[in-house]
Design a protein around this motif. Sequence first.
Motif, PDB file in Angstrom:
ATOM      1  N   MET A 151      32.817  12.545   9.776  1.00  0.00           N
ATOM      2  CA  MET A 151      33.325  13.772   9.165  1.00  0.00           C
ATOM      3  C   MET A 151      34.849  13.797   9.179  1.00  0.00           C
ATOM      4  N   HIS A 152      35.453  13.203  10.192  1.00  0.00           N
ATOM      5  CA  HIS A 152      36.914  13.068  10.202  1.00  0.00           C
ATOM      6  C   HIS A 152      37.366  12.261   8.984  1.00  0.00           C
ATOM      7  N   ARG A 153      36.615  11.239   8.655  1.00  0.00           N
ATOM      8  CA  ARG A 153      36.942  10.423   7.489  1.00  0.00           C
ATOM      9  C   ARG A 153      36.843  11.248   6.215  1.00  0.00           C
ATOM     10  N   ASN A 154      35.827  12.086   6.125  1.00  0.00           N
ATOM     11  CA  ASN A 154      35.693  12.968   4.972  1.00  0.00           C
ATOM     12  C   ASN A 154      36.892  13.902   4.852  1.00  0.00           C
ATOM     13  N   LEU A 155      37.334  14.426   5.981  1.00  0.00           N
ATOM     14  CA  LEU A 155      38.498  15.311   5.998  1.00  0.00           C
ATOM     15  C   LEU A 155      39.739  14.591   5.493  1.00  0.00           C
ATOM     16  N   GLU A 156      39.925  13.358   5.938  1.00  0.00           N
ATOM     17  CA  GLU A 156      41.076  12.570   5.491  1.00  0.00           C
ATOM     18  C   GLU A 156      41.042  12.349   3.982  1.00  0.00           C
ATOM     19  N   VAL A 157      39.854  12.059   3.453  1.00  0.00           N
ATOM     20  CA  VAL A 157      39.711  11.847   2.018  1.00  0.00           C
ATOM     21  C   VAL A 157      40.046  13.119   1.250  1.00  0.00           C
ATOM     22  N   MET A 158      39.583  14.259   1.745  1.00  0.00           N
ATOM     23  CA  MET A 158      39.875  15.534   1.088  1.00  0.00           C
ATOM     24  C   MET A 158      41.374  15.795   1.031  1.00  0.00           C
ATOM     25  N   ARG A 159      42.030  15.634   2.159  1.00  0.00           N
ATOM     26  CA  ARG A 159      43.473  15.870   2.195  1.00  0.00           C
ATOM     27  C   ARG A 159      44.217  14.916   1.269  1.00  0.00           C
ATOM     28  N   SER A 160      43.764  13.675   1.254  1.00  0.00           N
ATOM     29  CA  SER A 160      44.407  12.666   0.414  1.00  0.00           C
ATOM     30  C   SER A 160      44.228  12.965  -1.070  1.00  0.00           C
ATOM     31  N   THR A 203      43.197  23.136  14.029  1.00  0.00           N
ATOM     32  CA  THR A 203      43.410  21.765  14.477  1.00  0.00           C
ATOM     33  C   THR A 203      42.512  20.847  13.649  1.00  0.00           C
ATOM     34  N   ASP A 204      42.703  19.550  13.783  1.00  0.00           N
ATOM     35  CA  ASP A 204      41.843  18.603  13.077  1.00  0.00           C
ATOM     36  C   ASP A 204      40.386  18.797  13.482  1.00  0.00           C
ATOM     37  N   GLU A 205      40.143  19.035  14.765  1.00  0.00           N
ATOM     38  CA  GLU A 205      38.773  19.227  15.230  1.00  0.00           C
ATOM     39  C   GLU A 205      38.171  20.498  14.648  1.00  0.00           C
ATOM     40  N   GLN A 206      38.959  21.541  14.527  1.00  0.00           N
ATOM     41  CA  GLN A 206      38.475  22.781  13.934  1.00  0.00           C
ATOM     42  C   GLN A 206      38.233  22.623  12.439  1.00  0.00           C
ATOM     43  N   ALA A 207      39.060  21.808  11.789  1.00  0.00           N
ATOM     44  CA  ALA A 207      38.858  21.536  10.366  1.00  0.00           C
ATOM     45  C   ALA A 207      37.558  20.755  10.158  1.00  0.00           C
ATOM     46  N   VAL A 208      37.282  19.840  11.067  1.00  0.00           N
ATOM     47  CA  VAL A 208      36.021  19.097  11.011  1.00  0.00           C
ATOM     48  C   VAL A 208      34.845  20.044  11.235  1.00  0.00           C
ATOM     49  N   ASP A 209      34.992  20.966  12.163  1.00  0.00           N
ATOM     50  CA  ASP A 209      33.948  21.963  12.400  1.00  0.00           C
ATOM     51  C   ASP A 209      33.705  22.805  11.149  1.00  0.00           C
ATOM     52  N   PHE A 210      34.769  23.109  10.426  1.00  0.00           N
ATOM     53  CA  PHE A 210      34.664  23.844   9.163  1.00  0.00           C
ATOM     54  C   PHE A 210      33.718  23.112   8.217  1.00  0.00           C
TER      55      PHE A 210
END
Length: 289
Positions: free
Chosen positions: A41-50, A134-141
């Motif tokens: 899910m962290h990877r998904n978050l990175e892709v979204m931001r990118s 935070t990044d962890e909270q964004a992942v929780d989102f």
Amino acid sequence: MILTIKELIDESKNYASVADLMIAQEMEYSGASREKIRAAMHRNLEVMRSSVAEGIAGVKSVTGLTGGDAKRLNDYLASGKFLSGDLILQAVRNAIATNEVNAKMGLICATPTAGSAGVLAGVLVAVEKRLGLTDEQAVDFLFTAGAFGLVIANNASISGAEGGCQAEVGSAAAMAAAATVLAAGGTVEAASHALAITIKNMLGLICDPVAGLVEVPCVKRNALGSSQALISADMALAGIQSVIPPDEVIEAMHKVGQVMPSIFKETAEGGLAATPTALGITRKLGFAD
């Protein structure tokens, strides 16, 4: 497996959060560890931001039909002359950016589909700054949005070909609205009402892609879907509830999708796709019979 919103609300009381409940469901389903699931899910978050950043910088689709609007809106935001709220326009800009990257065949995260990928990414990238996530909270989102999306998928549809655009952008906006409520400190019950309010206002939305491409009107529908998500979240956080229970709203969306004519389900045979201008574009691109 969580099958209804009511079950999600009840079951979430046994976990630290809806995100934790969703992770537990994924661990049971896939057999993967919590660490591996969160890393994905962290990877998904990175892709979204990118994808948001790439789109804002300015891109053009392969066909040339869409592109550059995220940059235009970013410049408009910078001017300070906008009429609606700054946060809403940031989400709208981010959503457009994501879908413009999708239209140029760039890397995006389908949430729940590629055609509706801009909504969740657009809202999250906007609210994470406002809420100081935070990044962890964004992942929780994202896990939270996934939990609500899972209920929609199990009881209605997230496919434009099956349920129209209400099932794609509508579902994405509902997921984003629910996750935003919880990220802002609201209750699971309030989040469920944000979901219901969103779906009710997108009920019956057709899928009519010009020339069969995920560009027109898809990009702008993602833009408005992101704004709907934030408005619904604010309404729910203010204590406004849906008179029709969330599970009944989802069921209504399912029934609407079942009776919706096929010309309004991603076939490019009706709606905007059948206008003279759209048919001209189709011929110009060489997609006409």
